[in-house]
Design a protein around this motif. Structure first.
Motif, PDB file in Angstrom:
ATOM      1  N   PHE A  68      18.726  51.997  27.871  1.00 31.84           N
ATOM      2  CA  PHE A  68      19.902  52.449  28.604  1.00 31.84           C
ATOM      3  C   PHE A  68      19.810  52.080  30.074  1.00 31.84           C
ATOM      4  O   PHE A  68      20.786  51.633  30.678  1.00 31.84           O
ATOM      5  CB  PHE A  68      20.084  53.960  28.444  1.00 31.84           C
ATOM      6  N   PHE A  69      18.637  52.234  30.679  1.00 31.11           N
ATOM      7  CA  PHE A  69      18.506  51.913  32.101  1.00 31.11           C
ATOM      8  C   PHE A  69      18.591  50.406  32.351  1.00 31.11           C
ATOM      9  O   PHE A  69      19.093  49.974  33.390  1.00 31.11           O
ATOM     10  CB  PHE A  69      17.219  52.496  32.682  1.00 31.11           C
ATOM     11  N   LEU A  70      18.109  49.612  31.422  1.00 29.92           N
ATOM     12  CA  LEU A  70      18.288  48.166  31.548  1.00 29.92           C
ATOM     13  C   LEU A  70      19.775  47.808  31.515  1.00 29.92           C
ATOM     14  O   LEU A  70      20.253  46.985  32.296  1.00 29.92           O
ATOM     15  CB  LEU A  70      17.541  47.437  30.434  1.00 29.92           C
ATOM     16  N   PHE A  71      20.504  48.448  30.588  1.00 26.83           N
ATOM     17  CA  PHE A  71      21.951  48.246  30.513  1.00 26.83           C
ATOM     18  C   PHE A  71      22.633  48.724  31.793  1.00 26.83           C
ATOM     19  O   PHE A  71      23.508  48.054  32.337  1.00 26.83           O
ATOM     20  CB  PHE A  71      22.527  49.002  29.305  1.00 26.83           C
ATOM     21  N   LEU A  72      22.207  49.864  32.291  1.00 24.42           N
ATOM     22  CA  LEU A  72      22.848  50.463  33.458  1.00 24.42           C
ATOM     23  C   LEU A  72      22.673  49.591  34.704  1.00 24.42           C
ATOM     24  O   LEU A  72      23.593  49.512  35.530  1.00 24.42           O
ATOM     25  CB  LEU A  72      22.289  51.866  33.707  1.00 24.42           C
ATOM     26  N   ASN A  73      21.534  48.924  34.833  1.00 21.67           N
ATOM     27  CA  ASN A  73      21.339  48.031  35.978  1.00 21.67           C
ATOM     28  C   ASN A  73      22.362  46.902  35.982  1.00 21.67           C
ATOM     29  O   ASN A  73      22.924  46.556  37.021  1.00 21.67           O
ATOM     30  CB  ASN A  73      19.921  47.461  35.979  1.00 21.67           C
ATOM     31  N   GLU A  74      22.602  46.327  34.805  1.00 22.33           N
ATOM     32  CA  GLU A  74      23.608  45.266  34.719  1.00 22.33           C
ATOM     33  C   GLU A  74      25.020  45.832  34.881  1.00 22.33           C
ATOM     34  O   GLU A  74      25.870  45.229  35.539  1.00 22.33           O
ATOM     35  CB  GLU A  74      23.483  44.532  33.388  1.00 22.33           C
ATOM     36  N   PHE A  75      25.278  46.964  34.274  1.00 25.54           N
ATOM     37  CA  PHE A  75      26.597  47.574  34.342  1.00 25.54           C
ATOM     38  C   PHE A  75      26.957  47.949  35.774  1.00 25.54           C
ATOM     39  O   PHE A  75      28.104  47.817  36.189  1.00 25.54           O
ATOM     40  CB  PHE A  75      26.644  48.823  33.441  1.00 25.54           C
ATOM     41  N   ARG A  76      25.967  48.392  36.530  1.00 25.88           N
ATOM     42  CA  ARG A  76      26.197  48.800  37.919  1.00 25.88           C
ATOM     43  C   ARG A  76      26.772  47.643  38.736  1.00 25.88           C
ATOM     44  O   ARG A  76      27.693  47.825  39.532  1.00 25.88           O
ATOM     45  CB  ARG A  76      24.864  49.284  38.512  1.00 25.88           C
ATOM     46  N   LYS A  77      26.244  46.448  38.508  1.00 23.85           N
ATOM     47  CA  LYS A  77      26.733  45.268  39.243  1.00 23.85           C
ATOM     48  C   LYS A  77      28.196  44.975  38.906  1.00 23.85           C
ATOM     49  O   LYS A  77      29.022  44.756  39.800  1.00 23.85           O
ATOM     50  CB  LYS A  77      25.873  44.053  38.908  1.00 23.85           C
ATOM     51  N   THR A  78      28.518  44.977  37.624  1.00 23.70           N
ATOM     52  CA  THR A  78      29.894  44.672  37.224  1.00 23.70           C
ATOM     53  C   THR A  78      30.849  45.779  37.655  1.00 23.70           C
ATOM     54  O   THR A  78      31.986  45.499  38.059  1.00 23.70           O
ATOM     55  CB  THR A  78      29.995  44.468  35.705  1.00 23.70           C
ATOM     56  N   PHE A  79      30.399  47.022  37.588  1.00 21.42           N
ATOM     57  CA  PHE A  79      31.256  48.145  37.974  1.00 21.42           C
ATOM     58  C   PHE A  79      31.585  48.087  39.458  1.00 21.42           C
ATOM     59  O   PHE A  79      32.727  48.341  39.860  1.00 21.42           O
ATOM     60  CB  PHE A  79      30.556  49.478  37.635  1.00 21.42           C
ATOM     61  N   LYS A  80      30.604  47.724  40.276  1.00 20.74           N
ATOM     62  CA  LYS A  80      30.857  47.644  41.722  1.00 20.74           C
ATOM     63  C   LYS A  80      31.791  46.489  42.067  1.00 20.74           C
ATOM     64  O   LYS A  80      32.569  46.581  43.015  1.00 20.74           O
ATOM     65  CB  LYS A  80      29.540  47.505  42.486  1.00 20.74           C
ATOM     66  N   GLU A  81      31.718  45.421  41.297  1.00 25.22           N
ATOM     67  CA  GLU A  81      32.648  44.306  41.529  1.00 25.22           C
ATOM     68  C   GLU A  81      34.075  44.718  41.163  1.00 25.22           C
ATOM     69  O   GLU A  81      35.027  44.368  41.864  1.00 25.22           O
ATOM     70  CB  GLU A  81      32.232  43.093  40.706  1.00 25.22           C
ATOM     71  N   GLU A  82      34.230  45.439  40.075  1.00 24.51           N
ATOM     72  CA  GLU A  82      35.551  45.863  39.627  1.00 24.51           C
ATOM     73  C   GLU A  82      36.112  47.000  40.475  1.00 24.51           C
ATOM     74  O   GLU A  82      37.314  47.094  40.671  1.00 24.51           O
ATOM     75  CB  GLU A  82      35.492  46.300  38.166  1.00 24.51           C
ATOM     76  N   HIS A  83      35.259  47.885  40.948  1.00 23.26           N
ATOM     77  CA  HIS A  83      35.673  49.051  41.730  1.00 23.26           C
ATOM     78  C   HIS A  83      34.912  49.101  43.058  1.00 23.26           C
ATOM     79  O   HIS A  83      33.999  49.905  43.226  1.00 23.26           O
ATOM     80  CB  HIS A  83      35.417  50.347  40.947  1.00 23.26           C
ATOM     81  N   PRO A  84      35.270  48.272  44.005  1.00 23.87           N
ATOM     82  CA  PRO A  84      34.522  48.241  45.272  1.00 23.87           C
ATOM     83  C   PRO A  84      34.725  49.497  46.127  1.00 23.87           C
ATOM     84  O   PRO A  84      33.899  49.803  46.987  1.00 23.87           O
ATOM     85  CB  PRO A  84      35.070  47.013  45.989  1.00 23.87           C
ATOM     86  N   ASP A  85      35.801  50.226  45.889  1.00 21.00           N
ATOM     87  CA  ASP A  85      36.080  51.408  46.700  1.00 21.00           C
ATOM     88  C   ASP A  85      35.296  52.643  46.247  1.00 21.00           C
ATOM     89  O   ASP A  85      35.184  53.617  46.987  1.00 21.00           O
ATOM     90  CB  ASP A  85      37.584  51.718  46.686  1.00 21.00           C
ATOM     91  N   VAL A  86      34.720  52.628  45.039  1.00 20.21           N
ATOM     92  CA  VAL A  86      33.959  53.767  44.534  1.00 20.21           C
ATOM     93  C   VAL A  86      32.544  53.700  45.108  1.00 20.21           C
ATOM     94  O   VAL A  86      31.809  52.745  44.894  1.00 20.21           O
ATOM     95  CB  VAL A  86      33.906  53.774  42.991  1.00 20.21           C
ATOM     96  N   LYS A  87      32.171  54.744  45.847  1.00 22.29           N
ATOM     97  CA  LYS A  87      30.849  54.774  46.484  1.00 22.29           C
ATOM     98  C   LYS A  87      29.900  55.757  45.799  1.00 22.29           C
ATOM     99  O   LYS A  87      28.710  55.730  46.031  1.00 22.29           O
ATOM    100  CB  LYS A  87      30.976  55.180  47.967  1.00 22.29           C
ATOM    101  N   GLY A  88      30.420  56.647  44.965  1.00 23.87           N
ATOM    102  CA  GLY A  88      29.603  57.696  44.369  1.00 23.87           C
ATOM    103  C   GLY A  88      28.707  57.186  43.251  1.00 23.87           C
ATOM    104  O   GLY A  88      29.125  56.422  42.382  1.00 23.87           O
ATOM    105  N   VAL A  89      27.466  57.607  43.265  1.00 21.24           N
ATOM    106  CA  VAL A  89      26.506  57.229  42.242  1.00 21.24           C
ATOM    107  C   VAL A  89      26.845  57.906  40.922  1.00 21.24           C
ATOM    108  O   VAL A  89      26.684  57.316  39.849  1.00 21.24           O
ATOM    109  CB  VAL A  89      25.073  57.628  42.698  1.00 21.24           C
ATOM    110  N   THR A  90      27.349  59.113  41.005  1.00 21.61           N
ATOM    111  CA  THR A  90      27.662  59.845  39.783  1.00 21.61           C
ATOM    112  C   THR A  90      28.778  59.177  38.990  1.00 21.61           C
ATOM    113  O   THR A  90      28.738  59.176  37.751  1.00 21.61           O
ATOM    114  CB  THR A  90      28.074  61.295  40.095  1.00 21.61           C
ATOM    115  N   MET A  91      29.739  58.622  39.682  1.00 19.88           N
ATOM    116  CA  MET A  91      30.846  57.944  38.990  1.00 19.88           C
ATOM    117  C   MET A  91      30.326  56.743  38.207  1.00 19.88           C
ATOM    118  O   MET A  91      30.734  56.506  37.071  1.00 19.88           O
ATOM    119  CB  MET A  91      31.919  57.508  39.985  1.00 19.88           C
ATOM    120  N   VAL A  92      29.422  55.995  38.812  1.00 20.17           N
ATOM    121  CA  VAL A  92      28.862  54.820  38.133  1.00 20.17           C
ATOM    122  C   VAL A  92      28.059  55.266  36.918  1.00 20.17           C
ATOM    123  O   VAL A  92      28.176  54.682  35.834  1.00 20.17           O
ATOM    124  CB  VAL A  92      27.969  54.007  39.107  1.00 20.17           C
TER     125      VAL A  92
END
Length: 168
Positions: A68-92
């Motif tokens: 899950f954490f390996l997936f989350l590291n990759e997902f975090r990158k794509t999520f930040k590209e799609e949602h640059p205005d979201v700064k909260g760690v909990t949302m990611v």
């Protein structure tokens, strides 16, 4: 002061003196009780969580991440590209958790494979680390024994020299 009688026949001045004395006695008793309670609480030895926990070796190998954490590291990158205005760690984290639940086993397979590979590497490095620790402990034990034996030998020689000096 005049002693005047109240309604019940006892002098009012005496009543007020008695009341004052009983108040002072009660206050002292209360303070003593509170103090005893505080002392009893203070005397109890508290074992802190940090003290109870074994000290962690900073040189020990770090545990591998889960799939899950390996997936989350990759997902975090794509999520930040799609949602640059979201700064909260909990949302990611929440979004990643929801996506992980929705994924099929086939989609999770590459992350699971990476996690198992990393875990096997970790097991090997941990075994090597523990072996090294055991070897170091044995070396330290041998050195201490040899130092002790040297000092004992020197003590015996000194005793013999002193005995010879006394005989002369």
């Amino acid at each position: 002061m005049k002693d005047t009688k109240g309604k019940k026949g006892a002098p009012t001045v005496v009543k007020s003196i008695v009341k004052d004395k009983t108040r002072k006695i009660e206050e002292k008793d209360i303070k003593k009780r509170k103090g005893a309670v505080k002392e009893a609480k203070a005397k109890k030895p508290r074992a802190s969580k940090k003290a109870a926990k074994a000290a962690k070796d900073p040189n020990a190998p770090k545990r591998p991440p889960t799939a899950f954490f390996l997936f989350l590291n990759e997902f975090r990158k794509t999520f930040k590209e799609e949602h640059p205005d979201v700064k909260g760690v909990t949302m990611v984290g929440k979004a990643g958790g929801e996506k992980w639940k929705d994924m099929s086993d086939a989609e999770k397979a590459p992350y699971i494979n990476k996690a198992t590979q990393k875990k096997t590497e970790y097991v090997k490095t941990l075994a090597a680390y523990k072996q090294k620790q055991d070897d170091d402990e044995e070396d330290d034990g041998d050195a201490e024994e040899s130092d002790k034996s040297k000092s004992e030998i020197n003590d015996d020689e000194d005793d013999e020299d002193e005995d010879e000096d006394l005989e002369d």
